[in-house]
Design a protein around this motif. Structure first.
Motif, PDB file in Angstrom:
ATOM      1  N   GLY A  15       0.821  -1.206   0.000  1.00 17.40           N
ATOM      2  CA  GLY A  15       0.000   0.000   0.000  1.00 17.40           C
ATOM      3  C   GLY A  15       0.850   1.248   0.000  1.00 17.40           C
ATOM      4  N   LYS A  16       0.170   2.382  -0.076  1.00 18.90           N
ATOM      5  CA  LYS A  16       0.875   3.651  -0.266  1.00 18.90           C
ATOM      6  C   LYS A  16       1.691   4.096   0.939  1.00 18.90           C
ATOM      7  N   TYR A  17       1.446   3.525   2.119  1.00 22.63           N
ATOM      8  CA  TYR A  17       2.184   3.944   3.311  1.00 22.63           C
ATOM      9  C   TYR A  17       3.443   3.107   3.553  1.00 22.63           C
ATOM     10  N   ALA A  18       3.604   2.021   2.824  1.00 19.76           N
ATOM     11  CA  ALA A  18       4.788   1.171   2.987  1.00 19.76           C
ATOM     12  C   ALA A  18       5.866   1.652   2.017  1.00 19.76           C
ATOM     13  N   LYS A  19       7.019   1.987   2.558  1.00 17.22           N
ATOM     14  CA  LYS A  19       8.154   2.456   1.750  1.00 17.22           C
ATOM     15  C   LYS A  19       9.128   1.296   1.558  1.00 17.22           C
ATOM     16  N   ILE A  20       9.502   1.036   0.318  1.00 18.21           N
ATOM     17  CA  ILE A  20      10.475  -0.019   0.029  1.00 18.21           C
ATOM     18  C   ILE A  20      11.880   0.530   0.264  1.00 18.21           C
ATOM     19  N   GLU A  21      12.672  -0.207   1.048  1.00 23.97           N
ATOM     20  CA  GLU A  21      14.072   0.150   1.309  1.00 23.97           C
ATOM     21  C   GLU A  21      14.956  -1.016   0.917  1.00 23.97           C
ATOM     22  N   THR A  22      16.013  -0.716   0.188  1.00 23.17           N
ATOM     23  CA  THR A  22      17.018  -1.715  -0.151  1.00 23.17           C
ATOM     24  C   THR A  22      18.319  -1.263   0.497  1.00 23.17           C
ATOM     25  N   GLU A  23      18.809  -2.066   1.425  1.00 22.13           N
ATOM     26  CA  GLU A  23      19.996  -1.709   2.188  1.00 22.13           C
ATOM     27  C   GLU A  23      21.056  -2.789   2.070  1.00 22.13           C
ATOM     28  N   ARG A  24      22.290  -2.357   2.256  1.00 21.75           N
ATOM     29  CA  ARG A  24      23.400  -3.297   2.414  1.00 21.75           C
ATOM     30  C   ARG A  24      24.073  -2.973   3.734  1.00 21.75           C
ATOM     31  N   ARG A  25      24.542  -4.026   4.426  1.00 23.74           N
ATOM     32  CA  ARG A  25      25.168  -3.873   5.742  1.00 23.74           C
ATOM     33  C   ARG A  25      26.580  -4.442   5.704  1.00 23.74           C
ATOM     34  N   PHE A  26      27.477  -3.773   6.431  1.00 24.14           N
ATOM     35  CA  PHE A  26      28.886  -4.158   6.473  1.00 24.14           C
ATOM     36  C   PHE A  26      29.400  -4.066   7.905  1.00 24.14           C
ATOM     37  N   LEU A  27      30.254  -5.009   8.260  1.00 20.75           N
ATOM     38  CA  LEU A  27      30.975  -4.883   9.527  1.00 20.75           C
ATOM     39  C   LEU A  27      32.020  -3.791   9.370  1.00 20.75           C
ATOM     40  N   LEU A  28      32.278  -3.092  10.440  1.00 18.54           N
ATOM     41  CA  LEU A  28      33.353  -2.099  10.459  1.00 18.54           C
ATOM     42  C   LEU A  28      34.435  -2.577  11.409  1.00 18.54           C
ATOM     43  N   GLN A  29      35.669  -2.343  11.020  1.00 19.74           N
ATOM     44  CA  GLN A  29      36.788  -2.728  11.856  1.00 19.74           C
ATOM     45  C   GLN A  29      37.029  -1.704  12.964  1.00 19.74           C
ATOM     46  N   GLN A  30      36.651  -0.437  12.692  1.00 17.09           N
ATOM     47  CA  GLN A  30      36.777   0.631  13.681  1.00 17.09           C
ATOM     48  C   GLN A  30      35.820   1.745  13.290  1.00 17.09           C
ATOM     49  N   MET A  31      35.556   2.629  14.238  1.00 19.34           N
ATOM     50  CA  MET A  31      34.669   3.755  13.967  1.00 19.34           C
ATOM     51  C   MET A  31      35.388   4.759  13.066  1.00 19.34           C
ATOM     52  N   PRO A  32      34.779   5.139  11.943  1.00 19.67           N
ATOM     53  CA  PRO A  32      35.386   6.182  11.107  1.00 19.67           C
ATOM     54  C   PRO A  32      35.503   7.483  11.902  1.00 19.67           C
ATOM     55  N   THR A  33      36.545   8.243  11.616  1.00 18.43           N
ATOM     56  CA  THR A  33      36.784   9.468  12.387  1.00 18.43           C
ATOM     57  C   THR A  33      35.909  10.627  11.918  1.00 18.43           C
ATOM     58  N   ASP A  34      35.336  10.532  10.735  1.00 16.23           N
ATOM     59  CA  ASP A  34      34.587  11.659  10.169  1.00 16.23           C
ATOM     60  C   ASP A  34      33.071  11.429  10.146  1.00 16.23           C
ATOM     61  N   THR A  35      32.532  10.848  11.215  1.00 19.65           N
ATOM     62  CA  THR A  35      31.089  10.683  11.314  1.00 19.65           C
ATOM     63  C   THR A  35      30.487  11.921  11.976  1.00 19.65           C
ATOM     64  N   SER A  36      29.166  12.067  11.861  1.00 16.66           N
ATOM     65  CA  SER A  36      28.489  13.222  12.451  1.00 16.66           C
ATOM     66  C   SER A  36      27.086  12.827  12.889  1.00 16.66           C
TER      67      SER A  36
END
Length: 178
Positions: A15-36
Motif C-alpha cells: 500500500g501507499k504507506y509502505a516504503k520499500i528500502e534496499t539496504e546493504r550492511r557491512f561490519l566495520l573494523q573501527q569507527m570512522p573518524t569523520d562521522t556526524s
C-alpha cells in the motif's frame, strides 16, 4: 475513483504507506573518524510480531516511532517494506508495556563521497559491534567500499536488528567474535 477507495484490502507491507528500502550492511573494523549527527536509539522488537517501537534521542529532543518491517521476499533480507507511525510520548509509554526484546545503539552519519552510510555502534551485551548501512537503488548496485569497511553481512540474518535484539548471550558472543 481513488485507487485506495477501490483497493482497500491490503496485506502487511503493501500500500501507499509502505516504503520499500534496499539496504546493504557491512561490519566495520573501527569507527570512522569523520562521522556526524550522533543519536541514541532504543529499539524494542515486540514479541511475536514484525513490529518495532523506536525511541530516538538527540540531546533533549526525542522522537518516537512505531514501525512494521515486512520482507517482500523472505529469502532476500536486503529489501524490506517499512511503514512508520510517529507517536507522542504517552502513546510510546503505552506501547512500551508490551513484551519486547531491546537493542540500544548510537547511530552516526558517515558521508563517503556521494554516498551516505549510517554507522551503528551497539551498546550493552553487543558493545564493540559496529555496522555500516547504506540504502541503495537495488541490492546489486556497485559501491566503492572505503576502509574501515570489512565483510558484507547483508545476507547474514544474525546482523538484522530483530535477531540481534533476541540473540542469546552465547549467540551475541559468537557475533562479536567475527
Amino acid at each position: 475513483m481513488n485507487d485506495d477507495a477501490v483497493n482497500w484490502l491490503r496485506q502487511p507491507g503493501r500500500g501507499k504507506y509502505a516504503k520499500i528500502e534496499t539496504e546493504r550492511r557491512f561490519l566495520l573494523q573501527q569507527m570512522p573518524t569523520d562521522t556526524s549527527a550522533p543519536r541514541l536509539i532504543e529499539d524494542r522488537y515486540i514479541a511475536g510480531t514484525r513490529l518495532r517501537l523506536r525511541r530516538v534521542e538527540v540531546g533533549s529532543q526525542v522522537v518516537y516511532k512505531f514501525c512494521q518491517k515486512v520482507r517482500p521476499d523472505e529469502n532476500g533480507p536486503s529489501t524490506v517494506a517499512i511503514t512508520n507511525i510517529y507517536l507522542d510520548e504517552a502513546e510510546y509509554k503505552t506501547l512500551r508495556q508490551l513484551p519486547a526484546a531491546t537493542l540500544r545503539k548510537t547511530r552516526r552519519v558517515w558521508q563517503v563521497g556521494h554516498h551516505t552510510f549510517v554507522v551503528d555502534e551497539f551498546h550493552d551485551d553487543l558493545a564493540g559491534l559496529l555496522l555500516a548501512e547504506i540504502e541503495l537503488p537495488d541490492p546489486s548496485f556497485e559501491l566503492p567500499l572505503p576502509a574501515p569497511i570489512g565483510n558484507e553481512v547483508t545476507m547474514d540474518e544474525r546482523f538484522s536488528g530483530g535477531y540481534l535484539a533476541r540473540a542469546t548471550p552465547e549467540e551475541r558472543a559468537l557475533i562479536l567474535a567475527l
